[in-house]
Design a protein around this motif. Sequence first.
Motif, short mmCIF file in Angstrom:
data_model
loop_
_atom_site.label_atom_id
_atom_site.label_comp_id
_atom_site.label_asym_id
_atom_site.label_seq_id
_atom_site.Cartn_x
_atom_site.Cartn_y
_atom_site.Cartn_z
N ARG A 119 7.18 -15.47 69.45
CA ARG A 119 5.77 -15.19 69.78
C ARG A 119 5.41 -14.24 70.80
NH1 ARG A 119 2.03 -16.77 73.80
NH2 ARG A 119 3.63 -17.62 74.92
N LEU A 120 6.43 -13.81 71.88
CA LEU A 120 6.27 -12.92 72.85
C LEU A 120 6.73 -11.59 72.36
CD1 LEU A 120 8.00 -14.94 75.73
CD2 LEU A 120 5.69 -14.23 75.41
N GLY A 121 7.25 -11.52 70.88
CA GLY A 121 7.62 -10.20 70.38
C GLY A 121 8.97 -9.66 70.55
N TRP A 122 9.89 -10.66 71.05
CA TRP A 122 11.22 -10.06 70.88
C TRP A 122 12.16 -10.47 69.90
CZ3 TRP A 122 12.17 -6.92 75.12
CH2 TRP A 122 11.30 -7.01 76.03
N ALA A 123 11.90 -11.63 69.23
CA ALA A 123 12.82 -12.16 68.21
C ALA A 123 12.06 -11.85 66.72
CB ALA A 123 12.91 -13.60 68.29
N HIS A 124 12.82 -11.51 65.87
CA HIS A 124 12.24 -11.27 64.53
C HIS A 124 13.08 -11.74 63.46
CE1 HIS A 124 9.84 -8.13 66.43
NE2 HIS A 124 10.91 -7.81 67.28
N SER A 125 12.24 -11.74 62.33
CA SER A 125 12.98 -12.29 60.98
C SER A 125 12.64 -11.10 59.90
CB SER A 125 12.35 -13.52 60.33
OG SER A 125 10.95 -13.63 60.25
N VAL A 126 13.95 -10.79 59.09
CA VAL A 126 13.90 -9.88 58.16
C VAL A 126 14.02 -10.93 56.79
CG1 VAL A 126 14.67 -8.04 57.03
CG2 VAL A 126 14.47 -7.99 59.54
N GLU A 127 12.99 -10.90 55.89
CA GLU A 127 12.92 -11.65 54.89
C GLU A 127 12.98 -11.20 53.49
OE1 GLU A 127 9.83 -13.29 58.02
OE2 GLU A 127 9.26 -12.65 55.83
N ALA A 128 13.82 -11.87 52.36
CA ALA A 128 13.89 -11.56 51.25
C ALA A 128 13.06 -12.49 50.23
CB ALA A 128 15.35 -11.57 50.63
N TRP A 129 11.98 -11.89 49.60
CA TRP A 129 11.17 -12.59 48.78
C TRP A 129 11.43 -12.45 47.21
CZ3 TRP A 129 7.43 -16.20 50.85
CH2 TRP A 129 7.45 -16.29 52.14
#
Length: 223
Positions: free
Chosen positions: A125-135
Amino acid sequence: MPTEPPATPWMLPDLRTRRLDAQLDDMVAIGADLAPGTLLAAYRLGLFPMPGDEPDEILWFSPVLRGVLPLEGLRVTSSLRKSLKHFEIRVDTAFRPVMEACADPARDGGWINDDFINAYEELHRLGWAHSVEAWQDGELVGGLYGLEIGGLFAGESMFHRARDASKAALVGLVSLLRAAPGPRVLDVQWRTDHLASLGVIEIPRADYLELLDEALPSPAALG
């Protein structure tokens, strides 16, 4: 730009001190909390948390031999290259579902609990953690998540529900990191045989910390 949270009140070990580095194994501390300021301070020092055996116990690690993936060293086999055509790679469209999939208790060695999901969701929410997703056909079939601070991407966990889906997410992440300016470190914590097959190597803790210091001032690639 990510939002900087209040600073942590905890004194975390700085293993850039060679005398302290020589005294400690992979686990370097116990306690503190998972507040955003604490997590960011820890990763900036080369530490990462895992739950202990006791309720609410937090263990902090900085492996003596650190697993990293050199961005130019990613191994993409011909079969994986063919598989990549079947996935759509997205960033930050399903952060919590990715974490929950990584936390699936049916997986071997599962360690992610609700406290960790909530803590990293707050960092997201604060912009530090991210997900990279395969759809695939509109369905989330694989992905990874981690923490990005400047040129550091600290990969935490990955999952797949379709063959090569997590690898496709990793290829997508590496492509994004390669395209960004400045020194970068893709940290995977520990080398495993599976990760080694993708190009992950081990480096001494002191070397990792030097690379970390070089990477932190770089602009973020994902957010």
